[in-house]
Design an enzyme around this catalytic site. Structure first.
Site, PDB file in Angstrom:
ATOM      1  N   ASP A   1      -0.108   5.201   0.950  1.00 61.68           N
ATOM      2  CA  ASP A   1      -0.286   6.196   2.019  1.00 61.68           C
ATOM      3  C   ASP A   1      -0.341   5.534   3.396  1.00 61.68           C
ATOM      4  O   ASP A   1      -1.154   4.639   3.634  1.00 61.68           O
ATOM      5  CB  ASP A   1      -1.560   7.011   1.763  1.00 61.68           C
ATOM      6  CG  ASP A   1      -1.494   7.752   0.439  1.00 61.68           C
ATOM      7  OD1 ASP A   1      -0.814   8.781   0.366  1.00 61.68           O
ATOM      8  OD2 ASP A   1      -2.095   7.268  -0.541  1.00 61.68           O
TER       9      ASP A   1
ATOM     10  N   ASP B   1       0.858  -1.179   0.000  1.00 67.52           N
ATOM     11  CA  ASP B   1       0.000   0.000   0.000  1.00 67.52           C
ATOM     12  C   ASP B   1       0.897   1.234   0.000  1.00 67.52           C
ATOM     13  O   ASP B   1       2.096   1.134   0.288  1.00 67.52           O
ATOM     14  CB  ASP B   1      -0.884  -0.052   1.255  1.00 67.52           C
ATOM     15  CG  ASP B   1      -1.670   1.220   1.461  1.00 67.52           C
ATOM     16  OD1 ASP B   1      -2.259   1.716   0.477  1.00 67.52           O
ATOM     17  OD2 ASP B   1      -1.708   1.719   2.606  1.00 67.52           O
TER      18      ASP B   1
HETATM   19 MG   LIG Z   1      -2.850   3.261   3.486  1.00 66.50          MG
END
Ligand SMILES: [Mg+2]
Length: 174
Positions: free
Chosen positions: A9, A7
């Site tokens: 952020d 992932d």
């Molecule tokens: Mg995230």
């Protein structure tokens, strides 16, 4: 072949609460991430980023803006001895319920189509939210939660295989 799905952020860069990273200057790489990427390059056959970016769907940035941010990051990864095979992003709005948007597994299936040697069962998804863990679990991967919310691992024990405070701690465990 073993792949690592990351992932973005909250895993690679500091999350902007209720906001979006729209410029490279606002993309603040979390401490230890570049070092972790160099470790991953030795341990995984393929490394991918999988990121929901509905800021594009909302018209807050363009695909070109996003690519400028990612190209800047990739340069830093490579300079630090790491690599990333491909970045997958989903520009759709949450309300569109796109199969390409996590927690649906479209991005994992696209990666497997494009890199057919990937074995999802031998692969790992790292993220900081329930949605990421659901994505990894549904795709048949092992899941690693990172970030400031270790309690999620107790809340969703069926979705989360391991917890580490950050990406570097995970890398050092390999
Ligand atoms: Mg995230």
């Amino acid at each position: 072949m073993r792949a690592l799905f990351l992932d973005r952020d909250g895993v690679i860069n500091e999350r902007i609460i209720d906001g979006y990273v729209t410029r490279p200057e606002d993309f603040h790489i979390i401490d230890g991430v570049l070092e972790a990427m160099a470790v991953f390059a030795q341990k995984f056959d393929h490394i991918f980023m999988v990121t929901n970016q509905q800021g594009i769907g909302k018209g807050l940035m363009t695909v070109a803006d996003l690519e400028a941010i990612h190209n800047d990051f990739l340069r830093k990864v490579e300079a630090a001895g790491g690599r990333m095979d491909k970045i997958y992003f989903c520009p759709a709005l949450k309300a569109e319920h796109s199969f390409m948007r996590k927690p649906s597994i479209g991005m994992a299936l696209q990666a497997r189509r494009e890199f057919p040697d990937i074995k999802l069962k031998q692969s790992i998804m790292v993220g900081d939210t329930e949605s990421d863990m659901l994505f990894g679990h549904r795709a048949g991967m092992q899941t690693v939660l990172v970030g400031p919310e270790p309690h999620l691992a107790h809340k969703y024990p069926h979705l989360i295989d391991y917890y580490y405070p950050n990406l570097l701690a995970f890398a050092k465990s390999l």
